[in-house]
Design a protein around this motif. Structure first.
Motif, PDB file in Angstrom:
ATOM      1  N   ASN A  15       0.884  -1.176   0.000  1.00  0.00           N
ATOM      2  CA  ASN A  15       0.000   0.000   0.000  1.00  0.00           C
ATOM      3  C   ASN A  15       0.915   1.217   0.000  1.00  0.00           C
ATOM      4  OD1 ASN A  15      -1.423  -2.167   2.026  1.00  0.00           O
ATOM      5  ND2 ASN A  15      -2.937  -1.117   0.739  1.00  0.00           N
ATOM      6  N   LEU A  18      -2.238   4.976   2.456  1.00  0.00           N
ATOM      7  CA  LEU A  18      -3.500   4.415   2.968  1.00  0.00           C
ATOM      8  C   LEU A  18      -4.156   5.449   3.881  1.00  0.00           C
ATOM      9  CD1 LEU A  18      -4.036   0.794   4.252  1.00  0.00           C
ATOM     10  CD2 LEU A  18      -5.148   2.704   5.340  1.00  0.00           C
ATOM     11  N   TYR A  28     -16.661  -1.942   9.213  1.00  0.00           N
ATOM     12  CA  TYR A  28     -15.524  -1.926   8.277  1.00  0.00           C
ATOM     13  C   TYR A  28     -15.120  -0.492   7.962  1.00  0.00           C
ATOM     14  CZ  TYR A  28     -14.605  -6.777   7.039  1.00  0.00           C
ATOM     15  OH  TYR A  28     -14.195  -8.074   7.081  1.00  0.00           O
ATOM     16  N   LEU A  31     -11.591   3.065   3.037  1.00  0.00           N
ATOM     17  CA  LEU A  31     -10.185   3.398   2.771  1.00  0.00           C
ATOM     18  C   LEU A  31     -10.027   4.122   1.449  1.00  0.00           C
ATOM     19  CD1 LEU A  31      -8.635  -0.147   3.486  1.00  0.00           C
ATOM     20  CD2 LEU A  31      -9.124   1.661   5.138  1.00  0.00           C
ATOM     21  N   PHE A  35      -2.515   0.489  -4.481  1.00  0.00           N
ATOM     22  CA  PHE A  35      -1.912  -0.841  -4.453  1.00  0.00           C
ATOM     23  C   PHE A  35      -0.849  -0.957  -5.534  1.00  0.00           C
ATOM     24  CE2 PHE A  35      -6.064  -2.247  -2.600  1.00  0.00           C
ATOM     25  CZ  PHE A  35      -5.584  -2.964  -1.512  1.00  0.00           C
ATOM     26  N   GLY A 100       1.201  -7.366   6.192  1.00  0.00           N
ATOM     27  CA  GLY A 100       0.654  -6.256   5.393  1.00  0.00           C
ATOM     28  C   GLY A 100       1.021  -6.328   3.928  1.00  0.00           C
ATOM     29  N   GLY A 102      -0.182  -8.875   2.152  1.00  0.00           N
ATOM     30  CA  GLY A 102      -1.360  -9.512   1.553  1.00  0.00           C
ATOM     31  C   GLY A 102      -1.195 -10.971   1.157  1.00  0.00           C
ATOM     32  N   VAL A 153     -13.864  -0.668   0.799  1.00  0.00           N
ATOM     33  CA  VAL A 153     -12.947  -1.440   1.654  1.00  0.00           C
ATOM     34  C   VAL A 153     -11.793  -1.959   0.806  1.00  0.00           C
ATOM     35  CG1 VAL A 153     -14.691  -2.043   3.376  1.00  0.00           C
ATOM     36  CG2 VAL A 153     -14.239  -3.620   1.487  1.00  0.00           C
ATOM     37  N   ALA A 179      -7.407  -6.868  12.289  1.00  0.00           N
ATOM     38  CA  ALA A 179      -8.560  -6.507  13.133  1.00  0.00           C
ATOM     39  C   ALA A 179      -8.109  -5.716  14.366  1.00  0.00           C
ATOM     40  CB  ALA A 179      -9.306  -7.767  13.551  1.00  0.00           C
ATOM     41  N   PHE A 182      -7.407  -2.101  13.351  1.00  0.00           N
ATOM     42  CA  PHE A 182      -8.632  -1.366  13.020  1.00  0.00           C
ATOM     43  C   PHE A 182      -9.521  -1.144  14.244  1.00  0.00           C
ATOM     44  CE2 PHE A 182      -7.937  -2.417   8.401  1.00  0.00           C
ATOM     45  CZ  PHE A 182      -7.927  -1.097   7.968  1.00  0.00           C
ATOM     46  N   GLY A 236      -0.039  -1.400   4.514  1.00  0.00           N
ATOM     47  CA  GLY A 236      -1.277  -1.896   5.144  1.00  0.00           C
ATOM     48  C   GLY A 236      -1.248  -1.662   6.647  1.00  0.00           C
ATOM     49  N   THR A 237      -1.600  -2.710   7.403  1.00  0.00           N
ATOM     50  CA  THR A 237      -1.546  -2.621   8.866  1.00  0.00           C
ATOM     51  C   THR A 237      -0.237  -3.206   9.395  1.00  0.00           C
ATOM     52  OG1 THR A 237      -2.788  -4.700   8.951  1.00  0.00           O
ATOM     53  CG2 THR A 237      -4.059  -2.680   9.167  1.00  0.00           C
ATOM     54  N   GLY A 238       0.767  -3.316   8.512  1.00  0.00           N
ATOM     55  CA  GLY A 238       2.080  -3.821   8.920  1.00  0.00           C
ATOM     56  C   GLY A 238       2.059  -5.327   9.085  1.00  0.00           C
TER      57      GLY A 238
HETATM   58  C1  LIG Z   1      -5.549  -2.974   5.625  1.00  0.00           C
HETATM   59  C2  LIG Z   1      -5.338  -3.738   4.340  1.00  0.00           C
HETATM   60  C3  LIG Z   1      -4.968  -2.736   3.228  1.00  0.00           C
HETATM   61  O1  LIG Z   1      -4.599  -3.362   2.051  1.00  0.00           O
HETATM   62  O2  LIG Z   1      -4.299  -4.657   4.355  1.00  0.00           O
HETATM   63  P1  LIG Z   1      -3.463  -5.658   5.321  1.00  0.00           P
HETATM   64  O3  LIG Z   1      -2.512  -4.879   6.132  1.00  0.00           O
HETATM   65  O4  LIG Z   1      -4.416  -6.432   6.191  1.00  0.00           O
HETATM   66  O5  LIG Z   1      -2.744  -6.568   4.357  1.00  0.00           O
HETATM   67  C4  LIG Z   1      -6.641  -4.473   3.932  1.00  0.00           C
HETATM   68  O6  LIG Z   1      -7.683  -3.609   3.607  1.00  0.00           O
HETATM   69  C5  LIG Z   1      -7.132  -5.514   4.892  1.00  0.00           C
HETATM   70  O7  LIG Z   1      -7.668  -6.544   4.116  1.00  0.00           O
HETATM   71  P2  LIG Z   1      -7.741  -8.058   4.666  1.00  0.00           P
HETATM   72  O8  LIG Z   1      -6.431  -8.414   5.303  1.00  0.00           O
HETATM   73  O9  LIG Z   1      -8.240  -8.885   3.540  1.00  0.00           O
HETATM   74  O10 LIG Z   1      -8.771  -7.845   5.815  1.00  0.00           O
HETATM   75  P3  LIG Z   1     -10.070  -8.695   6.203  1.00  0.00           P
HETATM   76  O11 LIG Z   1      -9.657 -10.110   6.451  1.00  0.00           O
HETATM   77  O12 LIG Z   1     -11.182  -8.424   5.237  1.00  0.00           O
HETATM   78  O13 LIG Z   1     -10.471  -8.000   7.577  1.00  0.00           O
HETATM   79  C6  LIG Z   1      -9.948  -8.340   8.839  1.00  0.00           C
HETATM   80  C7  LIG Z   1     -10.631  -7.463   9.888  1.00  0.00           C
HETATM   81  O14 LIG Z   1     -10.102  -6.119   9.808  1.00  0.00           O
HETATM   82  C8  LIG Z   1     -11.134  -5.145   9.967  1.00  0.00           C
HETATM   83  N1  LIG Z   1     -11.214  -4.319   8.735  1.00  0.00           N
HETATM   84  C9  LIG Z   1     -10.657  -4.776   7.563  1.00  0.00           C
HETATM   85  C10 LIG Z   1     -10.700  -3.994   6.431  1.00  0.00           C
HETATM   86  C11 LIG Z   1     -11.341  -2.737   6.503  1.00  0.00           C
HETATM   87  N2  LIG Z   1     -11.407  -1.938   5.433  1.00  0.00           N
HETATM   88  N3  LIG Z   1     -11.894  -2.312   7.663  1.00  0.00           N
HETATM   89  C12 LIG Z   1     -11.832  -3.086   8.783  1.00  0.00           C
HETATM   90  O15 LIG Z   1     -12.311  -2.681   9.827  1.00  0.00           O
HETATM   91  C13 LIG Z   1     -12.414  -5.921  10.244  1.00  0.00           C
HETATM   92  O16 LIG Z   1     -12.537  -6.018  11.657  1.00  0.00           O
HETATM   93  C14 LIG Z   1     -12.131  -7.303   9.688  1.00  0.00           C
HETATM   94  O17 LIG Z   1     -12.836  -8.309  10.358  1.00  0.00           O
END
Ligand SMILES: C[C@@](CO)(OP(=O)(O)O)[C@H](O)COP(=O)(O)OP(=O)(O)OC[C@H]1O[C@@H](n2ccc(N)nc2=O)[C@H](O)[C@@H]1O
Ligand SMILES: Nc1ncnc2c1ncn2[C@@H]1O[C@H](COP(=O)(O)OP(=O)(O)O)[C@@H](O)[C@H]1O
Length: 286
Positions: A15, A18, A28, A31, A35, A100, A102, A153, A179, A182, A236-238
């Motif tokens: 990301n 973000l 949720y 965002l 990407f 983070g 993916g 999302v 989670a 967030f 992402g969220t690291g």
């Molecule tokens: C933040 C991002 C950015 O690319 O990346 P990562 O750091 O996880 O890779 C993503 O949106 C992550 O996507 P992903 O890893 O598929 O998340 P999910 O499994 O759908 O969500 C896990 C949990 O995170 C929270 N969640 C997730 C996405 C979002 N836009 N809002 C949320 O609040 C929700 O509580 C959800 O239950």
């Protein structure tokens, strides 16, 4: 008869920015993110079975087979397409988990793309992306396979042609729950929306970074160390942090300044996912 075997790379994403601009009624977060794919990832193999069985040969620490996004994706496609066929699947994990980049979402998307081809389901990418969204917010971008500006999302994607520099990605040894980040009360959730036209000038921030640095000192430390040689950001969220460089040699030279104990990888950015390039080549070969 020997059944067909497909070998594919399941790539990482970064990301590049973000922003969190709000929250949906279901909790949720909404965002705005850019990407970029990397030419680096897990290796996956798929072999057709003429019976209905789905077998994943490799396990992941702390992930029960039925929770593995690969088997969940395969079951979802089998149900949706009414396919009577099955598959054997192998995974060679390279990507850090909870990093983070993916990896799990990428594995799920690669599975949907591979089995759609092996089982000849002929579902369009838009349908596969809808199915993928049921598995995780990050799955659609790996199905669509183009670098993009994503909103909602992450499922509302506008393709974006980006520079394709080399990235040094530092991978602190911590697995971060998306989670958990967030749900942090102090997370910034009210960034001003920006437009795709201004994203490359205005979008340099990751709104999750302050929370992750507070919760995980290892990530704070990695950002400081990488920040000495480039602009260092969280993906992402690291937990991974990254910087970009004009050449592989420049990224390697920056990596030599890091302590030996800090793991990293170096990879080139790509506007098209390597999975799609490999699948297109297989289609050309017939
Ligand atoms: C933040 C991002 C950015 O690319 O990346 P990562 O750091 O996880 O890779 C993503 O949106 C992550 O996507 P992903 O890893 O598929 O998340 P999910 O499994 O759908 O969500 C896990 C949990 O995170 C929270 N969640 C997730 C996405 C979002 N836009 N809002 C949320 O609040 C929700 O509580 C959800 O239950
Ligand atoms: N095939 C898979 N690869 C990685 N993680 C998986 C997989 N299947 C399920 N998971 C679960 O998803 C979590 C998040 O995985 P991952 O996609 O690697 O992280 P991130 O969302 O931070 O990029 C893992 O900690 C693991 O519990």
């Amino acid at each position: 008869m020997t059944q067909p075997l497909i070998t594919l790379t399941s790539p990482a994403k970064l990301n590049l920015m973000l922003h969190i601009i709000g929250r949906r009624a279901d909790g949720y977060h909404q965002l705005q993110t850019v990407f970029q794919f990397l030419d680096y990832g897990d290796s996956m193999q798929f072999k057709l079975r003429t019976d209905h069985q789905l077998i994943l040969h490799d396990s992941l620490p702390g992930v029960l087979p039925e929770q593995n996004l690969i088997l969940r994706a395969a079951h979802l496609l089998q149900q949706h397409s009414n396919s009577q066929q099955g598959a054997e699947i192998w995974l060679n994990k390279q990507l850090p988990m909870g990093g983070g980049v993916g990896g799990g979402s990428s594995n799920a998307a690669t599975t949907l793309l591979a089995l759609n081809q092996l089982w000849q389901c002929q579902l369009p990418l838009t349908k596969l992306a809808q199915l993928g969204l049921q598995l995780g917010a990050d799955v659609p971008v790996f199905i669509q396979g183009q670098s993009c500006f994503a909103e909602g999302v992450g499922e509302q994607m506008t393709p974006l042609v980006l520079a394709e520099p080399w990235f040094l990605v530092v991978t602190p040894k911590v697995c971060i729950s998306t989670a958990e980040v967030f749900s942090a009360p102090e997370l910034t959730r009210d960034s001003q929306p920006i437009t795709i036209r201004t994203v490359l000038e205005q979008g340099h921030r990751n709104d999750c970074q302050a929370v992750v640095e507070r919760l995980y000192p290892e990530v704070h430390e990695a950002l400081n160390l990488l920040g000495r040689v480039c602009q260092a950001k969280l993906t992402g969220t690291g937990s991974c942090v990254f910087g970009s460089f004009p050449s592989q040699a420049a990224a390697e030279s920056a990596a030599r300044t890091l302590p030996n104990s800090l793991p990293y990888f170096i990879a080139k950015g790509a506007n098209t996912s390597v999975t799609h390039r490999q699948l297109n080549k297989l289609k050309e070969l017939g």
